[in-house]
Design a protein around this motif. Structure first.
Motif, PDB file in Angstrom:
ATOM      1  N   LYS A  67       0.801  -1.312  -0.181  1.00 62.12           N
ATOM      2  CA  LYS A  67      -0.029   0.138  -0.031  1.00 62.12           C
ATOM      3  C   LYS A  67       1.015   1.268  -0.279  1.00 62.12           C
ATOM      4  CE  LYS A  67      -3.837  -2.042   2.282  1.00 62.12           C
ATOM      5  NZ  LYS A  67      -4.977  -1.934   3.454  1.00 62.12           N
ATOM      6  N   THR A  68       2.198   1.096   0.149  1.00 61.08           N
ATOM      7  CA  THR A  68       3.186   2.361   0.218  1.00 61.08           C
ATOM      8  C   THR A  68       4.080   2.519  -0.926  1.00 61.08           C
ATOM      9  OG1 THR A  68       2.876   1.904   2.586  1.00 61.08           O
ATOM     10  CG2 THR A  68       4.368   3.330   2.001  1.00 61.08           C
ATOM     11  N   MET A  69       4.175   3.569  -1.350  1.00 59.69           N
ATOM     12  CA  MET A  69       5.426   4.082  -2.001  1.00 59.69           C
ATOM     13  C   MET A  69       6.371   4.762  -1.202  1.00 59.69           C
ATOM     14  SD  MET A  69       5.708   3.062  -5.457  1.00 59.69           S
ATOM     15  CE  MET A  69       4.868   2.610  -6.738  1.00 59.69           C
ATOM     16  N   GLU A  70       7.756   4.693  -1.468  1.00 64.41           N
ATOM     17  CA  GLU A  70       8.507   5.377  -0.842  1.00 64.41           C
ATOM     18  C   GLU A  70       9.264   6.423  -1.729  1.00 64.41           C
ATOM     19  OE1 GLU A  70      12.598   4.930   1.656  1.00 64.41           O
ATOM     20  OE2 GLU A  70      12.214   3.178   0.384  1.00 64.41           O
ATOM     21  N   ILE A  71       9.284   7.759  -1.271  1.00 60.47           N
ATOM     22  CA  ILE A  71       9.814   8.890  -2.103  1.00 60.47           C
ATOM     23  C   ILE A  71      11.341   8.715  -2.315  1.00 60.47           C
ATOM     24  CG2 ILE A  71      10.011  11.398  -2.308  1.00 60.47           C
ATOM     25  CD1 ILE A  71       6.845  10.662  -2.632  1.00 60.47           C
ATOM     26  N   CYS A  80      11.894  10.672   9.186  1.00 57.86           N
ATOM     27  CA  CYS A  80      10.687   9.948   8.204  1.00 57.86           C
ATOM     28  C   CYS A  80       9.447  10.719   8.432  1.00 57.86           C
ATOM     29  CB  CYS A  80      10.756   8.456   8.657  1.00 57.86           C
ATOM     30  SG  CYS A  80      12.592   7.565   8.378  1.00 57.86           S
ATOM     31  N   PHE A  81       9.082  10.774   7.143  1.00 54.29           N
ATOM     32  CA  PHE A  81       7.631  11.243   6.953  1.00 54.29           C
ATOM     33  C   PHE A  81       6.752  10.476   6.385  1.00 54.29           C
ATOM     34  CE2 PHE A  81      10.654  14.700   7.395  1.00 54.29           C
ATOM     35  CZ  PHE A  81       9.688  15.812   8.539  1.00 54.29           C
ATOM     36  N   GLU A  82       5.339  10.596   6.531  1.00 53.64           N
ATOM     37  CA  GLU A  82       4.630  10.105   5.767  1.00 53.64           C
ATOM     38  C   GLU A  82       3.457  10.981   5.438  1.00 53.64           C
ATOM     39  OE1 GLU A  82       2.090   7.040   7.798  1.00 53.64           O
ATOM     40  OE2 GLU A  82       2.237   8.158   9.597  1.00 53.64           O
ATOM     41  N   LYS A  83       2.692  10.504   4.233  1.00 53.57           N
ATOM     42  CA  LYS A  83       1.537  10.973   3.853  1.00 53.57           C
ATOM     43  C   LYS A  83       0.488  10.063   3.308  1.00 53.57           C
ATOM     44  CE  LYS A  83      -0.343  14.954   0.827  1.00 53.57           C
ATOM     45  NZ  LYS A  83       0.333  15.857  -0.204  1.00 53.57           N
ATOM     46  N   LYS A  84      -0.893  10.287   3.949  1.00 52.72           N
ATOM     47  CA  LYS A  84      -1.793   9.177   3.356  1.00 52.72           C
ATOM     48  C   LYS A  84      -2.275   9.949   2.162  1.00 52.72           C
ATOM     49  CE  LYS A  84      -3.034   7.246   7.637  1.00 52.72           C
ATOM     50  NZ  LYS A  84      -1.768   6.656   8.039  1.00 52.72           N
ATOM     51  N   LEU A  85      -2.539   9.384   1.052  1.00 55.18           N
ATOM     52  CA  LEU A  85      -2.846   9.792  -0.193  1.00 55.18           C
ATOM     53  C   LEU A  85      -4.525   9.611  -0.411  1.00 55.18           C
ATOM     54  CD1 LEU A  85      -0.134   8.170  -2.481  1.00 55.18           C
ATOM     55  CD2 LEU A  85      -0.258  10.540  -1.448  1.00 55.18           C
ATOM     56  N   ILE A  86      -5.037   8.689   0.426  1.00 55.21           N
ATOM     57  CA  ILE A  86      -6.352   8.582   0.346  1.00 55.21           C
ATOM     58  C   ILE A  86      -7.444   8.673   1.505  1.00 55.21           C
ATOM     59  CG2 ILE A  86      -6.756   7.424  -1.748  1.00 55.21           C
ATOM     60  CD1 ILE A  86      -6.871   4.691  -0.112  1.00 55.21           C
ATOM     61  N   ILE A  92       5.988   7.381   1.848  1.00 53.76           N
ATOM     62  CA  ILE A  92       6.739   7.571   2.983  1.00 53.76           C
ATOM     63  C   ILE A  92       8.156   8.075   2.445  1.00 53.76           C
ATOM     64  CG2 ILE A  92       5.622   5.913   4.526  1.00 53.76           C
ATOM     65  CD1 ILE A  92       8.154   3.924   3.992  1.00 53.76           C
ATOM     66  N   LEU A  93       9.028   8.657   3.380  1.00 56.00           N
ATOM     67  CA  LEU A  93      10.269   9.003   2.822  1.00 56.00           C
ATOM     68  C   LEU A  93      10.943   9.133   3.969  1.00 56.00           C
ATOM     69  CD1 LEU A  93      10.785  12.503   3.442  1.00 56.00           C
ATOM     70  CD2 LEU A  93       8.852  12.440   1.760  1.00 56.00           C
ATOM     71  N   GLU A  94      12.614   9.342   3.671  1.00 47.96           N
ATOM     72  CA  GLU A  94      13.474   9.847   4.909  1.00 47.96           C
ATOM     73  C   GLU A  94      14.142  10.725   4.193  1.00 47.96           C
ATOM     74  OE1 GLU A  94      17.464   9.875   6.385  1.00 47.96           O
ATOM     75  OE2 GLU A  94      16.830   9.185   4.410  1.00 47.96           O
ATOM     76  N   THR A  95      14.372  11.701   5.118  1.00 53.20           N
ATOM     77  CA  THR A  95      15.682  12.958   4.865  1.00 53.20           C
ATOM     78  C   THR A  95      16.215  12.998   6.209  1.00 53.20           C
ATOM     79  OG1 THR A  95      15.819  15.115   3.987  1.00 53.20           O
ATOM     80  CG2 THR A  95      13.978  14.493   5.650  1.00 53.20           C
ATOM     81  N   LEU A 110       4.462  12.886  -8.126  1.00 56.01           N
ATOM     82  CA  LEU A 110       4.876  11.568  -7.728  1.00 56.01           C
ATOM     83  C   LEU A 110       3.565  11.125  -6.800  1.00 56.01           C
ATOM     84  CD1 LEU A 110       8.403  12.182  -6.554  1.00 56.01           C
ATOM     85  CD2 LEU A 110       7.691  10.662  -8.521  1.00 56.01           C
ATOM     86  N   GLU A 111       3.095  11.938  -6.044  1.00 51.11           N
ATOM     87  CA  GLU A 111       1.919  11.299  -5.366  1.00 51.11           C
ATOM     88  C   GLU A 111       0.736  10.978  -6.124  1.00 51.11           C
ATOM     89  OE1 GLU A 111       2.742  14.691  -1.673  1.00 51.11           O
ATOM     90  OE2 GLU A 111       1.073  14.737  -2.939  1.00 51.11           O
ATOM     91  N   LYS A 112       0.525  11.949  -7.147  1.00 53.80           N
ATOM     92  CA  LYS A 112      -0.790  11.392  -8.382  1.00 53.80           C
ATOM     93  C   LYS A 112      -0.374  10.099  -9.110  1.00 53.80           C
ATOM     94  CE  LYS A 112      -2.417  13.510 -12.529  1.00 53.80           C
ATOM     95  NZ  LYS A 112      -2.278  14.413 -13.613  1.00 53.80           N
ATOM     96  N   TRP A 113       0.965   9.979  -9.329  1.00 46.98           N
ATOM     97  CA  TRP A 113       1.249   8.561  -9.855  1.00 46.98           C
ATOM     98  C   TRP A 113       1.225   7.553  -8.975  1.00 46.98           C
ATOM     99  CZ3 TRP A 113       6.747   8.501 -12.952  1.00 46.98           C
ATOM    100  CH2 TRP A 113       6.669   7.425 -13.847  1.00 46.98           C
ATOM    101  N   ALA A 114       1.596   7.589  -7.802  1.00 44.87           N
ATOM    102  CA  ALA A 114       1.154   6.535  -6.888  1.00 44.87           C
ATOM    103  C   ALA A 114      -0.187   6.332  -6.640  1.00 44.87           C
ATOM    104  CB  ALA A 114       1.839   7.096  -5.387  1.00 44.87           C
ATOM    105  N   LEU A 115      -0.983   6.991  -6.691  1.00 41.69           N
ATOM    106  CA  LEU A 115      -2.357   7.051  -6.434  1.00 41.69           C
ATOM    107  C   LEU A 115      -2.836   6.336  -7.739  1.00 41.69           C
ATOM    108  CD1 LEU A 115      -4.079  10.197  -4.953  1.00 41.69           C
ATOM    109  CD2 LEU A 115      -4.645   8.106  -4.297  1.00 41.69           C
ATOM    110  N   GLU A 116      -2.361   6.666  -8.848  1.00 35.34           N
ATOM    111  CA  GLU A 116      -2.806   6.088 -10.224  1.00 35.34           C
ATOM    112  C   GLU A 116      -2.492   4.510 -10.105  1.00 35.34           C
ATOM    113  OE1 GLU A 116      -0.983   8.166 -13.585  1.00 35.34           O
ATOM    114  OE2 GLU A 116      -2.092   9.948 -12.911  1.00 35.34           O
TER     115      GLU A 116
END
Length: 150
Positions: A69-73, A144-150, A108-111, A95-101
């Motif tokens: 269910k998760t893509m990593e940026i 680390c960060f996350e964003k729910k897309l839906i 999620i991501l790490e910086t 990138l978020e739009k593409w992940a939803l598609e």
């Protein structure tokens, strides 16, 4: 004129931007660069965005599958002279739009804590801090960060 293209990690403009990113990170990450760099290979990344200003490649980012269910940026970068013009946000939104598609529900991501501009970018785009995941668990220099897309 600004344009974004969807491509993959074999794209020559993406490869060049990632070289600039790695040079930047080698300076800002200092002694920690080798640790982070081992997780940033370009092998067969299928989902890459390259951003152009007046046909010049100036920004990039990628997503790769983390779980069902998760893509990593990955590999977010904007060239120094193009910063502050909204390019990173445009790449991130695409990138978020593409992940939803592709039917993924979150990103999620790490910086690194030294990447002040990146932290600002993610917070501005409604990413929230999460517990460090995977190889970043227990690494104090990682955020680390996350964003729910839906």
């Amino acid at each position: 004129m600004i344009s974004l293209i969807r491509t993959d990690s074999k794209n020559k403009d993406f490869i060049e931007l990632v070289k600039q990113l790695d040079a930047f990170l080698a300076i800002t990450d200092g002694d920690d660069h080798d640790f982070y760099n081992q997780y940033n290979g370009l092998d067969n990344i299928k989902y890459v965005i390259v951003g152009y200003m007046d046909s010049i490649p100036v920004a990039c980012g990628a997503i790769k599958k983390f779980d069902a269910k998760t893509m990593e940026i990955k590999r977010m970068f904007t060239s120094e002279k193009s910063r502050g013009k909204g390019m990173a946000s445009k790449v991130l939104v695409e990138l978020e739009k593409w992940a939803l598609e592709l039917s993924f529900e979150r990103c999620i991501l790490e910086t690194g804590i030294r990447q002040v501009e990146a932290v600002h970018l993610y917070k501005k785009n409604k990413y929230t801090l999460m517990e460090n995941y995977g190889q970043y668990a227990g690494i104090e220099e990682s955020l680390c960060f996350e964003k729910k897309l839906i």
